[in-house]
Design an enzyme around this catalytic site. Structure first.
Site, PDB file in Angstrom:
ATOM      1  CD  GLN A 268      -2.530   1.710   0.296  1.00  0.00           C
ATOM      2  OE1 GLN A 268      -3.162   0.878  -0.351  1.00  0.00           O
ATOM      3  NE2 GLN A 268      -2.525   2.997  -0.009  1.00  0.00           N
TER       4      GLN A 268
ATOM      5  CD  GLN B 271      -3.457   7.724  -1.858  1.00  0.00           C
ATOM      6  OE1 GLN B 271      -4.138   6.786  -2.247  1.00  0.00           O
ATOM      7  NE2 GLN B 271      -3.870   8.961  -1.932  1.00  0.00           N
TER       8      GLN B 271
ATOM      9  N   PRO C 279      -6.155  -2.242   4.777  1.00  0.00           N
ATOM     10  CG  PRO C 279      -4.479  -0.605   4.740  1.00  0.00           C
ATOM     11  CD  PRO C 279      -4.787  -2.001   4.298  1.00  0.00           C
TER      12      PRO C 279
ATOM     13  N   GLY D  64     -11.029   0.612   2.070  1.00  0.00           N
ATOM     14  CA  GLY D  64     -12.095   0.021   1.272  1.00  0.00           C
ATOM     15  C   GLY D  64     -11.529  -0.451  -0.057  1.00  0.00           C
ATOM     16  N   GLY D  65     -10.753   0.427  -0.657  1.00  0.00           N
ATOM     17  CA  GLY D  65     -10.112   0.078  -1.924  1.00  0.00           C
ATOM     18  C   GLY D  65      -8.938   0.993  -2.155  1.00  0.00           C
ATOM     19  CG  MET D  66      -4.410   1.769  -3.257  1.00  0.00           C
ATOM     20  SD  MET D  66      -4.498   3.523  -2.754  1.00  0.00           S
ATOM     21  CE  MET D  66      -3.589   4.298  -4.109  1.00  0.00           C
ATOM     22  CD  GLU D  67      -6.663   5.756  -5.609  1.00  0.00           C
ATOM     23  OE1 GLU D  67      -7.140   5.031  -4.724  1.00  0.00           O
ATOM     24  OE2 GLU D  67      -6.248   6.908  -5.396  1.00  0.00           O
TER      25      GLU D  67
ATOM     26  CG  HIS E 153     -14.058   5.990  -4.298  1.00  0.00           C
ATOM     27  ND1 HIS E 153     -14.450   7.231  -3.851  1.00  0.00           N
ATOM     28  CD2 HIS E 153     -12.717   5.939  -4.103  1.00  0.00           C
ATOM     29  CE1 HIS E 153     -13.401   7.891  -3.405  1.00  0.00           C
ATOM     30  NE2 HIS E 153     -12.335   7.128  -3.543  1.00  0.00           N
ATOM     31  CD  GLU E 154     -10.986   2.576  -4.468  1.00  0.00           C
ATOM     32  OE1 GLU E 154     -10.033   3.235  -4.911  1.00  0.00           O
ATOM     33  OE2 GLU E 154     -11.498   2.801  -3.350  1.00  0.00           O
TER      34      GLU E 154
ATOM     35  CG  HIS F 222      -9.423   7.076  -7.439  1.00  0.00           C
ATOM     36  ND1 HIS F 222      -9.106   8.389  -7.169  1.00  0.00           N
ATOM     37  CD2 HIS F 222      -9.820   6.541  -6.256  1.00  0.00           C
ATOM     38  CE1 HIS F 222      -9.299   8.625  -5.873  1.00  0.00           C
ATOM     39  NE2 HIS F 222      -9.741   7.531  -5.299  1.00  0.00           N
TER      40      HIS F 222
ATOM     41  CD  GLU G 244      -9.111   9.698  -2.418  1.00  0.00           C
ATOM     42  OE1 GLU G 244     -10.226   9.364  -2.846  1.00  0.00           O
ATOM     43  OE2 GLU G 244      -8.124   8.931  -2.407  1.00  0.00           O
TER      44      GLU G 244
ATOM     45  CG  ASP H 237      -0.556   7.732   5.613  1.00  0.00           C
ATOM     46  OD1 ASP H 237      -0.911   7.790   4.430  1.00  0.00           O
ATOM     47  OD2 ASP H 237       0.409   7.055   6.015  1.00  0.00           O
TER      48      ASP H 237
ATOM     49  CE1 TYR I 248     -10.461  10.346   1.363  1.00  0.00           C
ATOM     50  CE2 TYR I 248     -11.679   8.935  -0.140  1.00  0.00           C
ATOM     51  CZ  TYR I 248     -10.544   9.192   0.598  1.00  0.00           C
ATOM     52  OH  TYR I 248      -9.503   8.315   0.566  1.00  0.00           O
TER      53      TYR I 248
ATOM     54  NE  ARG J 269     -17.225 -11.092   9.121  1.00  0.00           N
ATOM     55  CZ  ARG J 269     -18.467 -10.689   8.864  1.00  0.00           C
ATOM     56  NH1 ARG J 269     -19.191 -10.146   9.815  1.00  0.00           N
ATOM     57  NH2 ARG J 269     -18.971 -10.842   7.673  1.00  0.00           N
TER      58      ARG J 269
END
Ligand SMILES: [Zn+2]
Length: 636
Positions: free
Chosen positions: A169, A171, A296, A298-301, A325-326, A329, A348, A403, A411, A583
């Site tokens: 990851q 970003q 970590p 929801g998504g990374m583009e 969303h992704e 991007h 964002e 971060d 956003y 979880r």
């Protein structure tokens, strides 16, 4: 020398070199809005145009080892040292090659590590070197097992339980922990890579993945479009592929691949809707990679291959706005990037606006408006907690950690700005403007001020008298929200909030409430958030039983419910809450629950205990977000 030399590269050795100042970039006048305060790289003097990676993935030692070759261009005659960003890297050797000359070893030095930026890598060029075009810089190195970009997962932390898994990851500024580079969005490079893995595993990257590649532990990649460093991405695991459409598909562990293919079946349609509004998709294929639960976000583009949390697998396709969303991007962010981290709203905020548009086109205005209202609600909440100085869309952002800057406010506030502009200028006009904007700045990194000048010329002045540059600047440079703005509205969610009041006051019996299964998941979330304070344990337990809240498979409903459980100290649901916190590793789903446990003044110790048990399964970024909330950081 074993690495390729750029054909046009020239290296001149001249008898000079005295009296020059150490390179490192000129000190700009502060605040310099175009300067990236989170990179030490001297990008005014040198620019990387292409990267060649050759890395072995060592699961036993939890390191990547190999080399990177920078194809660099010298931009400023007289520059005599290169500064790259790095964090926790062990550098073995650095060599320079140019113009067909024999490669030469270069002296280098790692500066003392800054807690945020890492250790600047200073590389000295030969005293007689004269900046004259392109050259290659080969760096042999290995990563640290604690590299901030890399998550190493033991087999038991995966869906299949038999193979290890790793993912990166990058970003915001974590690429520097897995390769030395100019780690700033201001620089774009193409890249190619050879990734060596155990033969039974598959490597994928933000590049031209080949689902048919023989599984032999050696995988080649090429990314022909230039991208900023934060989009460099690698994952390795027991991955299989399922096509979703002509140029879309999904990679996942075989145990969850069928569920993922079902959940995200609309991806190809989303892509086509986006192209119809915003212009051609510029990246070839668009695939998804479903990661283990510790991812970590929801998504990374990551371009061509969005990295996605498995917490979206709700079984009802209700959480696919993250995919919208992704995908969005691919225009906002990946195609037109933020120049520095103070400009991240361009990335964002714009993407959140596009996301809502895609959701509306595919699933209707009713659902999109529900999601818009939830976004607006989250914005009002974040305005209560984000410091005033970080509330402008483009704040002064010269220290701290990229971060953590605006805590996500960029956003929702960015989305609300673009929705306001759309309402003022009309959808057709605004769509044409946005498509033109993406085309004009394609494959560039821009500052907020470049955006401001562009929109002033192409929208505000083109349609005078509707909205002024000053009006727009209030969003960009002032905290809070302007008095005049378009506020989202949803009859469905209003009805859900009214039901919450009616049930709480006893007017609406719970069995009538439970018949409201026509509620969308978004309405259920709004209902939970609208529950008044002071409800008894019995009544909350009754609600939980009737609606199945603690047992829900929908991670967003679970999030909303367990926030209330912690806030209200509803002990009968604590077992379910503990399960939720173990979880999921996605920060958004668990951080606010920990926060409420600490805030209720009775359960800080419990929060620390649950965190200590779950910690090893959380991503470093998730740990960094939660740990400071807890009373005793030493409980591990
Ligand atoms: Zn995003």
């Amino acid at each position: 020398m074993s690495f390729r030399v750029m054909p046009l590269a020239v290296l001149l050795f001249l008898a000079s070199g005295c009296g020059r100042e150490p390179a490192g970039g000129e000190e700009p006048s502060a605040p310099d809005r175009a300067r990236d305060y989170f990179s030490d790289a001297n990008i005014a003097q040198f620019a990387t145009r292409h990267l060649e990676l050759d890395l072995a993935v060592d699961f036993d030692r939890r390191v990547l080892k190999g080399h990177v070759i920078h194809q660099m261009e010298c931009l400023q005659p007289g520059a005599e040292s290169i500064v790259l960003d790095s964090r926790g890297l062990h550098i073995d050797r650095i060599q320079l090659a140019a113009g067909g000359a024999a490669a030469v070893d270069l002296p280098f030095q790692l500066a003392p590590a800054d807690p945020v930026r890492g250790a600047a890598l200073h590389i000295s060029l030969p005293a007689a070197y004269a900046c004259a075009g392109g050259f290659e810089l080969k760096i042999d190195y290995r990563t640290s097992p604690q590299a901030s970009a890399i998550m190493w997962l033991a087999p038991e932390q995966t869906a299949g339980g038999r193979h290890p898994f790793m993912f990166t990851q990058s970003q915001a500024i974590h690429a520097r922990s897995w390769l030395p580079l100019q780690d700033t969005p201001a620089v774009r490079t193409t890249y190619e890579a050879v990734i060596r893995t155990p033969p039974e595993l598959l490597a994928v990257m933000s590049a031209d993945n080949d689902a048919q590649a023989p599984r032999n532990g050696r995988y080649r990649f090429l990314m022909p479009q230039p991208i900023p460093s934060y989009l460099l991405a690698l994952a390795v695991g027991n991955l299989q592929f399922s096509p979703l459409g002509d140029n879309t598909g999904v990679y996942a562990e075989p145990e969850i691949l069928p569920a993922a293919a079902w959940e995200f079946a609309d991806t190809q349609d989303m892509l086509e809707v986006a192209e119809a509004i915003y212009g051609p998709y510029q990246w070839g294929r668009y695939d998804l990679l479903i990661l283990p639960p510790s991812f970590p976000f929801g998504g990374m583009e990551n371009p061509r291959l969005s990295f996605i949390t498995p917490s979206l697998l709700a079984g009802d396709r209700s959480l696919v706005s993250v995919i919208a969303h992704e995908l969005a991007h691919s225009w906002s962010g990946n195609l037109v990037s933020n120049r520095t981290w103070r400009d991240i709203w361009l990335n964002e905020g714009t993407t959140s606006y596009l996301e809502a548009r895609l959701m509306e086109a595919l699933y209707g205005k009713r659902r999109a408006d529900e999601e818009r209202l939830l976004t607006y609600q989250s914005l009002l909440e974040s305005l209560q907690t984000v410091p005033l100085a970080m509330q402008p869309l483009a704040p002064v952002f010269e220290s701290g950690d990229p971060d953590e800057g605006q805590q996500g406010l960029e956003y929702a506030k960015g989305q609300m700005l673009l929705e306001h502009l759309e309402a003022l200028f009309g959808r057709d006009t605004f769509d044409r403007f946005m498509a033109g904007y993406f085309d004009h700045f394609a494959f560039q990194a821009i500052s907020t001020e470049q955006f401001l000048d562009y929109i002033d010329e192409h929208l505000l002045q083109a349609r005078p008298g509707i909205y002024s540059r000053d009006d727009l600047q209030e969003w960009l440079y002032q905290p809070g929200l302007p008095a005049m703005m378009s506020v989202p509205h949803s009859d469905n969610l209003d009805a859900a909030a009214a039901d919450a009041q009616a049930w709480a006051s006893g007017e609406l019996p719970v069995d009538k409430l439970s018949k409201k299964n026509s509620w969308s998941p978004q309405a259920a979330i709004y209902f939970i958030k609208a529950l008044p304070a002071g409800l008894s344990e019995d009544r909350l337990a009754q609600l939980d039983r009737a609606l199945g809240l603690s047992a829900t498979q929908n991670a967003e409903i679970a999030r909303a419910w367990f926030i209330e459980v912690a806030k209200r100290r509803h002990l009968p649901a604590y077992a379910g809450m503990r399960e939720h916190l173990g979880r999921f590793g996605r920060t958004r789903l668990i951080e606010p629950v920990y926060r409420e446990l600490v805030a209720n003044r009775r359960d800080a110790g419990l929060a620390a205990e649950i965190f200590a048990q779950a910690r090893s399964a959380y991503h470093p970024l998730t740990i960094a977000a939660i740990e400071p909330l807890l009373p005793d950081h030493n409980l591990q």
